[in-house]
Design a protein around this motif. Structure first.
Motif, short mmCIF file in Angstrom:
data_model
loop_
_atom_site.label_atom_id
_atom_site.label_comp_id
_atom_site.label_asym_id
_atom_site.label_seq_id
_atom_site.Cartn_x
_atom_site.Cartn_y
_atom_site.Cartn_z
N LEU A 285 12.46 -72.94 16.55
CA LEU A 285 11.13 -72.53 17.00
C LEU A 285 10.87 -73.06 18.40
O LEU A 285 11.50 -74.02 18.85
N VAL A 296 1.04 -74.31 20.58
CA VAL A 296 1.39 -72.94 20.25
C VAL A 296 2.86 -72.92 19.81
O VAL A 296 3.74 -73.36 20.57
N GLU A 298 6.03 -70.57 18.24
CA GLU A 298 6.51 -69.20 18.03
C GLU A 298 8.01 -69.23 17.72
O GLU A 298 8.70 -70.18 18.10
N THR A 301 13.22 -66.49 20.89
CA THR A 301 13.74 -65.13 21.03
C THR A 301 15.26 -65.14 21.16
O THR A 301 15.86 -66.13 21.60
#
Length: 317
Positions: A285, A296, A298, A301
Motif C-alpha cells: 500500500l 491517505v 491507497e 499501482t
C-alpha cells in the motif's frame, strides 16, 4: 480462528511479509516471523539501505543497526554499528535473551556475532561500493552528503496473542563512522507490548528519536485509540512541534498494529508499506500525508511497482 497479522515498512519488506504471513498462518511464533521477515530484506542485495548491499558510511564501511523486542516479556536486544554480519536482526534477537549486555555496539557487537556462530561476510557489495565511489565524486560539487535512510521495521502478531517487533538498517548513506540512528533505540525505532500492540519507524533517525514516537503510538493504543488514530495523533502534531521548536523536521514514517490485528500508519512523505492479516492477503500500500493530520492510504499501482523494480536494478553510471 485466532487472529494473526504483520506489517512492515517499505515495498522492500513485501517478500518478507509474505514469508512471515505463512509462518503466522501455521501458528508460528511472532519472534520467528519477524526475524524471518527482516532476514529476507537483509539478504537481498538490491535493497541499498538494509543488510547485504546496504550503502556504507563515508569511509566505505557498512555499519548496521538492528533491534528485536519480545512483546510478551518486553525483552529487547539491539546492535549498533555492527560489521560483517549477514543478519544483524538475528544477533539482536540473540542479545534479547540476555538480561545484561543486551545492547552491543561496534567491535563488541561484531565479536559477539563471531563468537556465537552467526554468518559473517563482507557486506560491501560491488554495486554498493560503486555507488559510494560515485557519491564521493559528487561531494566535490555539493555540501549535502547524506542520502537515503530507509529502515525495515516490522511488527508481528501470532495466533497465540504474542507479538514481536524488529528493525534493521545500514543507516544514513555517507554517515560519519559510528553514527547510530533511531532504529536500535527502544521506543524510538520500535516498541511492542503484546497486551496492546506495536509500532516501528523509518526515516531520519536524528529527528524521529526526538519524539520517541514508536512508544507514543503504543501508549495511545493502550488508552484505546485505534492504530490509525494513534499514528495520526502521535506523528503529525510532533512534526509540527519539531518544525516550530527545532526549525525543521526530516522524513517520518511509522507503522503500527494492535493485538487484534488492526493496523495504521502515518507519514510526512510518500511511503510504501506491506501488510498481511488473517483477514487480508499480503499487499503493498501507499501512504501519503492527508489534510488535517490524517493519512491517505491507497493501493500501490502497477506502474509504480514497475518503475520501482527498474530503479533498484538500474546500473550504476
Amino acid at each position: 480462528m485466532s487472529k494473526w497479522g504483520t506489517i512492515a515498512t517499505w515495498r522492500m519488506a513485501h517478500e518478507g511479509v509474505v514469508k512471515a504471513s505463512k509462518l503466522l498462518a501455521e501458528n508460528g511464533t511472532a519472534g520467528d516471523a519477524v526475524e524471518t521477515l527482516i532476514n529476507e530484506v537483509e539478504a537481498f542485495p538490491f535493497y541499498k539501505s538494509v543488510g547485504y548491499g546496504g550503502l556504507p558510511n563515508e569511509e566505505g564501511v557498512v555499519e548496521m543497526d538492528a533491534a528485536f523486542m519480545d512483546g510478551d516479556t518486553l525483552a529487547q536486544g539491539a546492535v549498533g554499528g555492527i560489521q560483517n554480519v549477514k543478519h544483524a536482526v538475528s544477533v539482536a534477537r540473540a542479545l534479547s535473551h540476555q538480561h545484561y549486555n543486551s545492547f552491543r555496539v561496534g567491535e563488541g557487537a561484531t565479536k559477539f556475532a563471531m563468537k556465537n556462530g552467526f554468518e559473517m561476510t563482507n557486506m560491501l557489495t560491488d554495486r554498493a561500493k560503486a555507488r559510494w565511489q560515485k557519491r564521493l565524486k559528487e561531494l566535490q560539487a555539493t555540501d549535502k552528503p547524506y542520502d537515503g535512510h530507509d529502515t525495515v521495521g516490522a511488527i508481528t502478531l501470532a495466533t497465540s496473542g504474542s507479538m514481536a517487533a524488529g528493525t534493521s538498517t545500514s543507516g544514513l548513506f555517507m554517515k560519519k563512522a559510528g553514527r547510530v540512528g533511531d532504529s536500535p533505540l527502544s521506543g524510538s525505532g520500535y516498541y511492542v507490548d503484546s497486551t496492546i500492540g506495536g509500532a516501528a519507524a523509518t526515516g531520519l533517525g536524528e529527528d524521529i528519536m526526538k519524539g520517541v514516537l514508536s512508544y507514543e503510538i503504543v501508549r495511545r493504543m493502550g488508552e484505546g485509540e485505534t492504530p490509525q488514530d494513534a499514528c495520526d495523533h502521535a506523528v503529525y502534531p510532533f512534526i509540527e512541534k519539531l518544525k516550530k521548536r527545532y526549525g525543521k523536521a526530516g522524513e517520518f514514517s511509522l507503522v503500527a498494529m494492535n493485538n487484534q490485528g488492526e493496523w495504521g500508519t502515518a507519514t510526512n512523505v510518500e511511503f510504501t508499506f506491506s501488510v498481511a492479516t488473517s483477514d487480508e492477503l499480503a499487499r503493498i500500500l501507499m501512504a501519503n500525508p492527508g489534510p488535517d493530520h490524517t493519512t491517505v492510504i491507497e493501493p500501490v499501482t502497477q506502474a509504480w511497482l514497475d518503475a520501482y523494480e527498474k530503479r533498484i536494478h538500474a546500473p550504476i553510471e
